[in-house]
Design a protein around this motif. Sequence first.
Motif, PDB file in Angstrom:
ATOM      1  N   ASN A  55       0.709  -1.178  -0.015  1.00  0.00           N
ATOM      2  CA  ASN A  55      -0.078   0.032  -0.079  1.00  0.00           C
ATOM      3  C   ASN A  55       0.834   1.454   0.137  1.00  0.00           C
ATOM      4  OD1 ASN A  55      -1.556  -2.136   2.051  1.00  0.00           O
ATOM      5  ND2 ASN A  55      -3.144  -1.134   0.448  1.00  0.00           N
ATOM      6  N   LYS A  56       0.744   2.185  -0.968  1.00  0.00           N
ATOM      7  CA  LYS A  56       1.298   3.519  -0.945  1.00  0.00           C
ATOM      8  C   LYS A  56       0.752   4.315   0.024  1.00  0.00           C
ATOM      9  CE  LYS A  56       2.735   3.358  -6.141  1.00  0.00           C
ATOM     10  NZ  LYS A  56       2.493   4.348  -7.000  1.00  0.00           N
ATOM     11  N   LEU A  57       1.624   5.095   0.872  1.00  0.00           N
ATOM     12  CA  LEU A  57       1.084   6.049   1.813  1.00  0.00           C
ATOM     13  C   LEU A  57       0.411   6.941   1.161  1.00  0.00           C
ATOM     14  CD1 LEU A  57       3.890   6.411   4.255  1.00  0.00           C
ATOM     15  CD2 LEU A  57       2.207   4.722   4.146  1.00  0.00           C
ATOM     16  N   PRO A  58      -0.824   7.345   1.526  1.00  0.00           N
ATOM     17  CA  PRO A  58      -1.519   8.425   0.837  1.00  0.00           C
ATOM     18  C   PRO A  58      -1.181   9.641   0.731  1.00  0.00           C
ATOM     19  CG  PRO A  58      -2.517   7.875   2.984  1.00  0.00           C
ATOM     20  CD  PRO A  58      -1.592   7.006   2.964  1.00  0.00           C
ATOM     21  N   SER A  59      -1.207  10.559  -0.436  1.00  0.00           N
ATOM     22  CA  SER A  59      -0.636  11.869  -0.603  1.00  0.00           C
ATOM     23  C   SER A  59      -1.015  12.962   0.375  1.00  0.00           C
ATOM     24  CB  SER A  59      -1.165  12.385  -1.974  1.00  0.00           C
ATOM     25  OG  SER A  59      -2.703  12.260  -2.318  1.00  0.00           O
ATOM     26  N   SER A  60      -2.227  12.475   1.108  1.00  0.00           N
ATOM     27  CA  SER A  60      -2.853  13.572   1.943  1.00  0.00           C
ATOM     28  C   SER A  60      -2.046  13.581   3.391  1.00  0.00           C
ATOM     29  CB  SER A  60      -4.341  13.018   2.661  1.00  0.00           C
ATOM     30  OG  SER A  60      -4.153  11.497   3.163  1.00  0.00           O
ATOM     31  N   LEU A  61      -1.005  12.591   3.440  1.00  0.00           N
ATOM     32  CA  LEU A  61      -0.241  12.802   4.779  1.00  0.00           C
ATOM     33  C   LEU A  61       0.702  14.200   4.472  1.00  0.00           C
ATOM     34  CD1 LEU A  61       0.993   9.149   5.460  1.00  0.00           C
ATOM     35  CD2 LEU A  61      -0.543  10.681   6.781  1.00  0.00           C
ATOM     36  N   VAL A  62       1.124  14.576   3.056  1.00  0.00           N
ATOM     37  CA  VAL A  62       1.918  15.691   2.712  1.00  0.00           C
ATOM     38  C   VAL A  62       3.116  15.675   3.664  1.00  0.00           C
ATOM     39  CG1 VAL A  62       2.201  18.096   2.258  1.00  0.00           C
ATOM     40  CG2 VAL A  62      -0.165  16.928   2.708  1.00  0.00           C
ATOM     41  N   LEU A  63       4.139  14.525   3.464  1.00  0.00           N
ATOM     42  CA  LEU A  63       5.406  14.210   4.057  1.00  0.00           C
ATOM     43  C   LEU A  63       6.307  15.493   3.971  1.00  0.00           C
ATOM     44  CD1 LEU A  63       5.759  10.515   3.617  1.00  0.00           C
ATOM     45  CD2 LEU A  63       4.639  11.512   5.544  1.00  0.00           C
ATOM     46  N   SER A  64       6.319  16.152   2.496  1.00  0.00           N
ATOM     47  CA  SER A  64       7.037  17.048   2.560  1.00  0.00           C
ATOM     48  C   SER A  64       6.958  18.243   3.225  1.00  0.00           C
ATOM     49  CB  SER A  64       6.963  17.776   0.922  1.00  0.00           C
ATOM     50  OG  SER A  64       5.567  18.253   0.751  1.00  0.00           O
ATOM     51  N   THR A  65       6.091  18.590   4.271  1.00  0.00           N
ATOM     52  CA  THR A  65       5.957  19.369   5.274  1.00  0.00           C
ATOM     53  C   THR A  65       6.499  19.246   6.556  1.00  0.00           C
ATOM     54  OG1 THR A  65       3.708  18.986   5.688  1.00  0.00           O
ATOM     55  CG2 THR A  65       4.084  20.517   3.951  1.00  0.00           C
ATOM     56  N   LEU A  66       6.685  17.956   6.630  1.00  0.00           N
ATOM     57  CA  LEU A  66       7.444  17.511   7.890  1.00  0.00           C
ATOM     58  C   LEU A  66       8.760  18.022   8.378  1.00  0.00           C
ATOM     59  CD1 LEU A  66       6.503  13.600   8.702  1.00  0.00           C
ATOM     60  CD2 LEU A  66       5.744  15.569   9.945  1.00  0.00           C
TER      61      LEU A  66
END
Length: 358
Positions: A314-325
């Motif tokens: 399962n791909k992590l959903p794009s809603s997580l927006v990891l780029s802002t962490l």
Amino acid sequence: MNRFNIYKVRVKVLLMAALLFVGCTADDDTAVQQEDTLQLAAYTRSYTDITTRAVPGYSAFKPDGVTSIGIYMTPADEGDPALEYFSYNGFKWQSNIGVKARQYYIYGFMPGDVINKSNCSITPLSGDYANGAVLTLDGLKPISKTDVCVVVGVGGTTEPSTDNNNAQLGSFLYDGTGKGKGQHYVNLLMDHIYSCLQFKMKVAEQYAQVRTIKLKRMELKSSKIGATKAVITLTAKTGANPVTDVTWNTPTGETGMSMVLFESEEGKALSSTTELLLSGNIIPGCTDVLSLVTTYDVYDRKGHLVRKDCVATNKLPSSLVLSTLKAGERQPVALTVAPTYIYVLSDPDLDNPTLTFN
């Protein structure tokens, strides 16, 4: 007393004074040059959960698998400073780091064995370690089970107690002067350079009534980023966060890598009421496509194995927006096992049919 006797007395007094002067000078030199062993009390703080934004304070460090801390004692007496280590033997921290009655600036990272010794380097900031340092760690993983931290504050003490935390954020000075043998202790504040993903996994209540899921393995995979280099700029300013810049240099043409979050040969039964917590660390601002690869067994409600070594990706959903962490921030990720239908029926699924009379 004749003149000859007076002369002899004067000579004796002068000789005694000279001996005392030489003795004091030798003692002073010995005090400066004699080495003692530096001992440790360390402090870290937990990740900041982005759902609450509450920033935790520093607390006494519990090793929890970490067995070493890499330390640079700067400036060195001769040449570039060498990487030295505090080691944890299961009961206490120990080292072979020698200190003299002088001032040092201490920089470092944890765990000390996260990369090869040859892949670490340090240079003074603006030509002087009093101003800070640039720490380079080459060969770090973009996704890692290891929580890499750097020294962000230093304080000297004469006692081993971790209750006496006098380390100051943004200060790297350790003053070794005026301390007796066995009194060289240092308090270190450590802070994260990675972001954290915390997976909270459970089974849907209705599905748990007919099936048991036993998790056997879970991997977090990156699609493109391989080993990377972190260049960390630490600016000395008491009371302020010294990590003023972290540059991650990632090579091109890599095929990605994976990290095992969990592994068990017999498997761990998931619950519908209690979440299984699994954590992994990622580069802050990660833009890579991350996936979870899960291996599990399925049992019916009587404990019979229905499906073995099932694998789901399962791909992590794009809603997580990891780029802002950011570094030191933790993103919770809720995972619920809730299939839309049962793939395989077992005999016990039909062991108690209901008769309806019309």
